[in-house]
Structures are given as C-alpha cells and as structure tokens.
Write a protein that holds these residues in place. Structure first.
Motif, short mmCIF file in Angstrom:
data_model
loop_
_atom_site.label_atom_id
_atom_site.label_comp_id
_atom_site.label_asym_id
_atom_site.label_seq_id
_atom_site.Cartn_x
_atom_site.Cartn_y
_atom_site.Cartn_z
N VAL A 184 -40.14 -3.02 18.47
CA VAL A 184 -41.19 -2.67 17.51
C VAL A 184 -41.83 -1.33 17.87
N ARG A 185 -42.16 -1.16 19.15
CA ARG A 185 -42.80 0.08 19.59
C ARG A 185 -41.85 1.27 19.50
N ALA A 186 -40.57 1.04 19.81
CA ALA A 186 -39.60 2.13 19.72
C ALA A 186 -39.44 2.61 18.29
N GLU A 187 -39.46 1.67 17.34
CA GLU A 187 -39.37 2.05 15.94
C GLU A 187 -40.60 2.83 15.49
N GLN A 188 -41.74 2.46 16.02
CA GLN A 188 -42.96 3.22 15.73
C GLN A 188 -42.83 4.63 16.32
N ASP A 189 -42.36 4.72 17.56
CA ASP A 189 -42.23 6.02 18.22
C ASP A 189 -41.20 6.90 17.53
N GLU A 190 -40.14 6.27 16.96
CA GLU A 190 -39.10 7.05 16.28
C GLU A 190 -39.71 7.82 15.11
N MET A 191 -40.70 7.22 14.46
CA MET A 191 -41.35 7.89 13.32
C MET A 191 -42.06 9.16 13.76
N HIS A 192 -42.39 9.24 15.07
CA HIS A 192 -43.08 10.42 15.60
C HIS A 192 -42.17 11.25 16.50
N GLY A 193 -40.85 10.97 16.42
CA GLY A 193 -39.88 11.78 17.15
C GLY A 193 -39.80 11.50 18.64
N LYS A 194 -40.33 10.37 19.09
CA LYS A 194 -40.33 10.08 20.53
C LYS A 194 -39.10 9.29 20.97
N HIS A 195 -38.41 8.64 20.02
CA HIS A 195 -37.18 7.91 20.34
C HIS A 195 -36.15 8.23 19.28
N THR A 196 -34.87 8.14 19.67
CA THR A 196 -33.79 8.34 18.72
C THR A 196 -33.36 7.01 18.16
N ASN A 197 -32.64 7.06 17.04
CA ASN A 197 -32.11 5.84 16.45
C ASN A 197 -31.16 5.14 17.41
N ARG A 198 -30.47 5.90 18.24
CA ARG A 198 -29.54 5.32 19.21
C ARG A 198 -30.30 4.49 20.24
N ASP A 199 -31.46 4.98 20.67
CA ASP A 199 -32.28 4.21 21.62
C ASP A 199 -32.61 2.84 21.03
N ILE A 200 -33.00 2.83 19.76
CA ILE A 200 -33.40 1.59 19.10
C ILE A 200 -32.20 0.66 18.94
N GLU A 201 -31.06 1.22 18.55
CA GLU A 201 -29.87 0.40 18.37
C GLU A 201 -29.45 -0.24 19.70
N THR A 202 -29.59 0.48 20.79
CA THR A 202 -29.27 -0.07 22.10
C THR A 202 -30.19 -1.25 22.43
N LEU A 203 -31.49 -1.07 22.18
CA LEU A 203 -32.44 -2.15 22.40
C LEU A 203 -32.10 -3.37 21.55
N LYS A 204 -31.75 -3.14 20.30
CA LYS A 204 -31.41 -4.24 19.40
C LYS A 204 -30.15 -4.97 19.84
N GLU A 205 -29.19 -4.23 20.38
CA GLU A 205 -27.96 -4.86 20.88
C GLU A 205 -28.27 -5.77 22.06
N VAL A 206 -29.12 -5.30 22.96
CA VAL A 206 -29.52 -6.11 24.11
C VAL A 206 -30.26 -7.36 23.65
N ALA A 207 -31.22 -7.16 22.73
CA ALA A 207 -32.00 -8.28 22.22
C ALA A 207 -31.12 -9.29 21.49
N SER A 208 -30.15 -8.80 20.72
CA SER A 208 -29.26 -9.69 19.98
C SER A 208 -28.41 -10.54 20.92
N SER A 209 -27.89 -9.92 21.97
CA SER A 209 -27.09 -10.66 22.95
C SER A 209 -27.93 -11.72 23.65
N PHE A 210 -29.14 -11.34 24.02
CA PHE A 210 -30.04 -12.27 24.70
C PHE A 210 -30.42 -13.43 23.78
#
Length: 318
Positions: A184-210
């Motif tokens: 959630v926070r990474a998606e908020q930060d992406e809107m302000h250029g602090k994270h890339t879409n790849r960072d978020i996709e990596t987090l989502k992959e980890v969360a999905s596996s878990f």
C-alpha cells in the motif's frame, strides 16, 4: 474558508466534555491533526460527489447504511476532528480514535471490542477522490460511521470483534500485515516517484507466494481478518441479482459502486470455507463473496475460533 466548526474545541461547552458517559477530554490531545486547505477541499469534493452517487445508487445501498446516511450532514464544510466525532457517537456509547492509515487486524479488533471506531489520520490525495489505495480518513468516517447507528449492524460488528479480539497473534499474522502495508505504501510512493512499478510488482509477488502458502492452513486471526474484509469492507447482500452494498470499502469507492450498479461483476456465495478467495488490498476487486442474508454473515463469523498456538509456525518454520 474557516473550519473553526470542525476544530473548535473552544465552541464546546463544559457539559459537552461528558456527553453520554464518554469523557471527551481524553481525545483533546488528538483532536487537531494538521490538515491543509487542499485536504479540506478534497473532503468537500468527496462529500458532494458522495451525495450525488448515494442518490443515484440509492437502491443498491443496504438499509443499515441508507437509513443513517444523514448523520454526517453537519460535516459537509470540512474535516471533523475527534471531538466532533465523539460528540456524534456519544449517544450510541461509542468513541473514535486516530490510527495511522492501514492498521493491523488485531488492533482493529481490540478497538472495536472496546466500542472504539478506528479513524485514520491520513486523508487521500485530490486525485484519489473516486478510489483510494489505502484506508483513509474519508473511508473510515463515510464508510463505517453511518452503519454504526444501526443497532443490528453494531451487533454484527461486535460479534466479530468479540471473537477476533480473543485470538492469538502469530508471526505469520504480523508478516502478512507488514507485507500488505508495504504494498500500500509503495503504491502511494510510486505516485510521487519514490518507487518504481517493478518494486511494487516484486512486493506483490512475495505477498502472493506467502498468501498462497498461508491459505493452506491459515491462522485463526488471518481468517478473522478475511471475514472482516468480506463482510465489513466489501460485503453486500444479493437476492434475485439485486445487490445491497454494506461494506465501507464499497461505500467510499465511487468507482467500485458504479461497477456494482452496472452489474459488471462476478460473485460467489460467502462461506467460512472460501474466505481465502483472492482479494485486492489496494485495487478494485475482481470478484466478490456475497451473502443472501445478514444471518449468513453471522454464521461465518460464529465459525471463527482459536486453535492451538504455534500450529502455523510449526508448518512454516518447523
């Protein structure tokens, strides 16, 4: 525009601080978070859009909400503080308290068990009026408070909290919460250029596996979280293909309300056994678990029970 009515501790008389048995003095320290004029404009815009949508979609809003939709009318011009909200809630014996946005399920359960409604101190950005990625002030106030004035809704919510608040907190529960909050926070930060879409996709992959692993034998608290999600956040009753929205996440996402009103959605009947259906924390749902009655929601909640402590940790880390 002045917002003294919404920050106005000076406007409260002495009697107001002891209204309905609630000691409002305990909330003064939290009563005045700092909101900008842009924040108040976002609130006013949402209020107006919400009024328009709730009239347009009046027929798909559940009576638990619809019958009490006007309780927030006095807050049309600006963001209420906790004193204002506690004065509103005092007649039903509830209070409000700020939390930092996306809060863990065990904290929410404890607060609701104590008849305190969690209110995020964070408000969405102006470009998220129709759909916010994180539970915020607007979500908590508009989504949850009107329903609280329904005695039947309070009984359902208290039934969930009374069970969920007694459950042990496992390490997997903490891990699931922190993963979801990070997304959630990474998606908020992406809107302000602090994270890339790849960072978020990596987090989502980890969360999905878990989550997939945890779904094989979820902890009791994780199941309680899922019950809360599918009943109090994205729950609705559907009879004869006619939906009646109840969940706070649906009520405060006008984009999602439009989607349901159009009929462009898939559903399954909710049961305790399918609570682990895939769900979106920060996006619109692909499909929904629906009930044909409030009693069906009750039956799901009544199956929430503790199990032997450590059973999940043994599976994951043993």
């Amino acid at each position: 525009m002045s917002h003294c009515l919404f920050g106005g501790v000076s406007l409260l008389n002495e009697r107001s601080f002891k209204d309905g048995g609630v000691d409002l003095m305990t909330t003064i320290s939290q009563a005045l978070p700092s909101y900008t004029e842009t924040d108040h404009q976002t609130w006013r815009r949402f209020y107006q859009e919400f009024q328009n949508h709730s009239k347009l979609h009046h027929g798909i809003i559940h009576p638990y909400y619809r019958d009490h939709i006007d309780v927030l009318a006095s807050f049309a011009e600006g963001i209420p503080n906790l004193v204002d909200l506690n004065l509103l809630l005092a007649p039903i014996g509830w209070t409000a308290k700020h939390v930092d946005g996306y809060a863990p399920g065990w904290k929410i359960a404890k607060m609701i068990h104590e008849k305190t409604i969690p209110i995020s101190s964070v408000i969405r950005s102006p470009d998220e009026v129709f759909f916010a990625h994180e539970p915020d002030l607007i979500h908590d106030v508009f989504g949850h408070i009107p329903c609280l004035f329904s005695p039947e809704y309070r009984k359902l919510l208290e039934l969930w909290a009374n069970r969920a608040a007694q459950l042990p907190i496992h390490e997997v529960d903490r891990t699931a919460f922190h993963l979801n909050k990070s997304i959630v926070r990474a998606e908020q930060d992406e809107m302000h250029g602090k994270h890339t879409n790849r960072d978020i996709e990596t987090l989502k992959e980890v969360a999905s596996s878990f989550t997939s692993y945890l779904a094989q034998q979820p902890s009791p608290l994780y199941l309680a979280d899922k019950a809360y999600f599918w009943i109090f956040e994205f729950g609705f009753i559907q009879q004869d293909n006619r939906p009646q929205i109840l969940g706070a996440g649906l009520m405060t996402s006008m984009s999602e309300m439009n989607k349901i009103a159009s009929g462009a959605y898939d559903t399954r009947q909710i049961s305790f056994n399918n609570l682990m259906q895939h769900s979106q924390i920060s996006e619109m749902q692909d499909s929904y678990l629906v009930s044909d009655s409030i009693d069906q929601f009750k039956k799901v909640i009544e199956q929430i029970k503790p199990r032997e402590q450590g059973f999940v940790e043994e599976q994951l880390y043993g």
